[in-house]
Design an enzyme around this catalytic site. Structure first.
Site, short mmCIF file in Angstrom:
data_model
loop_
_atom_site.label_atom_id
_atom_site.label_comp_id
_atom_site.label_asym_id
_atom_site.label_seq_id
_atom_site.Cartn_x
_atom_site.Cartn_y
_atom_site.Cartn_z
N GLN A 100 1.04 -1.12 0.11
CA GLN A 100 0.12 0.13 0.01
C GLN A 100 0.77 1.28 -0.10
O GLN A 100 1.65 1.59 0.87
CB GLN A 100 -0.75 -0.01 1.13
N TYR A 181 -5.76 10.90 3.84
CA TYR A 181 -4.51 11.33 3.65
C TYR A 181 -4.31 12.23 2.20
O TYR A 181 -5.24 12.40 1.80
CB TYR A 181 -3.45 9.93 3.48
N ARG A 228 -7.66 2.20 -3.03
CA ARG A 228 -8.60 2.12 -1.79
C ARG A 228 -9.14 3.65 -1.64
O ARG A 228 -8.52 4.55 -1.50
CB ARG A 228 -7.83 1.95 -0.60
N GLY A 318 -9.60 -6.30 9.03
CA GLY A 318 -8.42 -5.69 9.64
C GLY A 318 -8.24 -6.27 10.94
O GLY A 318 -7.64 -7.44 11.12
N ARG A 319 -9.06 -5.56 11.71
CA ARG A 319 -8.50 -5.88 13.18
C ARG A 319 -8.64 -7.40 13.76
O ARG A 319 -7.78 -7.87 14.38
CB ARG A 319 -9.65 -5.14 14.42
C1 LIG Z 1 -3.96 -0.81 13.62
C2 LIG Z 1 -4.73 -0.61 12.48
C3 LIG Z 1 -4.11 0.10 11.45
C4 LIG Z 1 -4.53 0.67 10.13
N1 LIG Z 1 -3.65 0.87 9.25
C5 LIG Z 1 -4.35 1.24 7.77
C6 LIG Z 1 -3.29 1.57 6.98
O1 LIG Z 1 -2.25 1.48 6.98
N2 LIG Z 1 -3.88 1.84 5.77
C7 LIG Z 1 -5.24 1.79 5.44
O2 LIG Z 1 -5.66 1.82 4.36
N3 LIG Z 1 -6.15 1.51 6.54
C8 LIG Z 1 -5.47 0.96 7.77
N4 LIG Z 1 -6.48 0.81 8.95
C9 LIG Z 1 -7.92 0.59 8.55
C10 LIG Z 1 -8.04 -1.10 8.26
O3 LIG Z 1 -7.49 -1.17 6.95
C11 LIG Z 1 -9.62 -1.06 8.29
O4 LIG Z 1 -10.21 -0.32 7.19
C12 LIG Z 1 -10.32 -1.02 9.39
O5 LIG Z 1 -9.50 -1.64 10.64
C13 LIG Z 1 -11.81 -1.57 9.48
O6 LIG Z 1 -11.71 -2.78 9.20
P1 LIG Z 1 -11.85 -4.20 10.13
O7 LIG Z 1 -13.35 -3.79 10.89
O8 LIG Z 1 -12.23 -5.24 9.52
O9 LIG Z 1 -10.88 -4.00 11.09
C14 LIG Z 1 -5.85 0.34 10.08
C15 LIG Z 1 -6.74 -0.19 11.12
C16 LIG Z 1 -6.12 -0.47 12.11
C17 LIG Z 1 -6.75 -1.10 13.36
#
Ligand SMILES: Cc1cc2nc3c(=O)[nH]c(=O)nc-3n(C[C@H](O)[C@H](O)[C@H](O)COP(=O)(O)O)c2cc1C
Length: 362
Positions: A100, A181, A228, A318-319
């Site tokens: 990314q 961003y 994205r 993600g999480r």
């Molecule tokens: C610790 C953490 C770091 C994240 N870093 C990024 C990132 O570097 N780039 C991005 O596009 N989204 C980032 N996100 C957002 C996640 O990609 C994702 O959209 C978000 O966690 C929701 O998905 P989930 O409900 O499955 O966790 C981050 C989320 C978390 C929790």
């Protein structure tokens, strides 16, 4: 749900994914002061390679793009070598891995830039608590508006980063156009108040993103490039009144480029800017013919539903991947999940909260 496609393979162009669960990009801040990817990160991604597709944490394309402590970069030879160790560890698993590409724009601080202000589309300050800098938590500053020359230089930085990603052995790149961003700052009318060819009309607000994509498409085949976006997102103080018109315009333009995928943060797990009705994946399906990845707050069941409805092809998680490295296997076998709500170890250095989660032992 019976006959779920979630565990069936799918192709992105010539790439084959073993299942339709992607690991969402997640910043974990383990690259150290030099921002060079390391063996600990290789282990982390390797542990999660049961995903159909790995999308790496956001990775800065240039020094100017920096805005987060310990996030990796892709603009020096050492960084390329560091990432190479990771892609080489993933290669035998057969799982595609996309890097990314990130520029933080105004979500940064002069502490990261030897005292110089961060840059953005316009001089509009982020309305938020504080930012973590190498010298502690500081209030946000009003960024400096980028000149046309700086925009061109930044587009070249993206091209170079895309070349470096190829040299590092990635399967493709994802352009981070979400979460407030730099690219998002150009798209959104609240943060883009320019009156030149990069501001005003939807076409003008999209111009920087388009130039970045065109530069990257000189380096990569189109199916190896994903994008994205976060049409509903409030993260980093975003949300403009014409978001629906804007993002349908963006999806329509991106559709013409026959990219590998469009990754849409449709779920409201991280908040909603509340300017109207949230946008849904079906609206994007009407204008985008390629592969759609949905994300935010999905469970196994809602991922299966969305794919069965035909509004998403892949769901990014993600999480839950943080605390369940073997998440797809747990989903497939209905094994219990470790809880994922504790954020105290998300960005801390070291292996704790990172590589110390075990696969489930039935
Ligand atoms: C610790 C953490 C770091 C994240 N870093 C990024 C990132 O570097 N780039 C991005 O596009 N989204 C980032 N996100 C957002 C996640 O990609 C994702 O959209 C978000 O966690 C929701 O998905 P989930 O409900 O499955 O966790 C981050 C989320 C978390 C929790």
């Amino acid at each position: 749900m019976k006959n779920s496609k979630l565990f069936e393979p799918i192709s992105i162009g010539d790439l084959r994914l073993n299942n339709r669960i992607a690991m969402a990009p997640m910043t974990r801040g383990r690259a150290g002061e030099e921002r060079v990817p390391n063996n600990l990160m290789a282990e982390y991604y390797f542990q999660r390679s049961g995903a159909g597709l790995l999308i790496t944490e956001a990775t800065v394309i240039s020094k100017q793009g920096i805005g987060w402590i310990g996030s990796p970069g892709i603009y020096t030879d050492e960084m390329v070598e560091g990432w190479k160790k990771i892609t080489e560890k993933i290669k035998p698993t057969g799982t595609p891995i996309f890097l990314q590409l990130w520029h933080c724009g105004r979500v940064s601080h002069s502490d990261f830039h030897e005292g110089n202000l961060p840059v953005s589309a316009s001089a509009v300050k982020l309305n938020g608590d504080h930012i973590h800098t190498p010298f502690g938590a500081k209030p946000y500053e009003t960024p400096r508006q980028m000149s046309i020359d700086e925009i061109k230089t930044t587009v070249s930085d993206y091209r170079k980063a895309a070349e470096n990603a190829r040299a590092a052995g990635f399967s493709g790149v994802e352009i981070h156009g979400a979460n407030g961003y730099l690219i998002n700052q150009f798209l959104d009318a609240t943060t883009n108040q320019r009156n030149d060819q990069y501001g005003g009309s939807l076409e003008n607000r999209f111009r920087f993103f388009k130039e970045v994509l065109e530069a990257i498409l000189e380096v990569w085949p189109s199916n190896r490039v994903g994008v994205r976006i976060s049409p509903n997102g409030v993260f980093n103080d975003m949300g403009c009144d014409d978001y629906r018109e804007l993002y349908l315009f963006v999806a329509n333009e991106i559709n013409k480029l026959t990219l590998g995928y469009l990754h849409i943060m449709d779920g409201l797990a991280f908040g909603f800017h509340g300017k109207g009705e949230p946008m849904s994946l079906s609206e994007f399906r009407n204008v985008f013919q390629g592969i759609i990845i949905g994300n935010c707050g999905y469970t196994k069941e809602s991922a299966q539903e969305r794919i069965a409805e035909g509004n998403a092809d892949i769901i990014a998680i993600g999480r839950p991947f943080i605390t369940n490295p073997d998440l797809p296997e747990r989903f497939r076998n209905n094994w219990p999940l470790n809880p994922s709500e504790d954020m105290s170890l998300w960005y801390t250095p070291g292996s704790e909260g990172y590589t110390n989660y075990e696969p489930y032992k039935p």
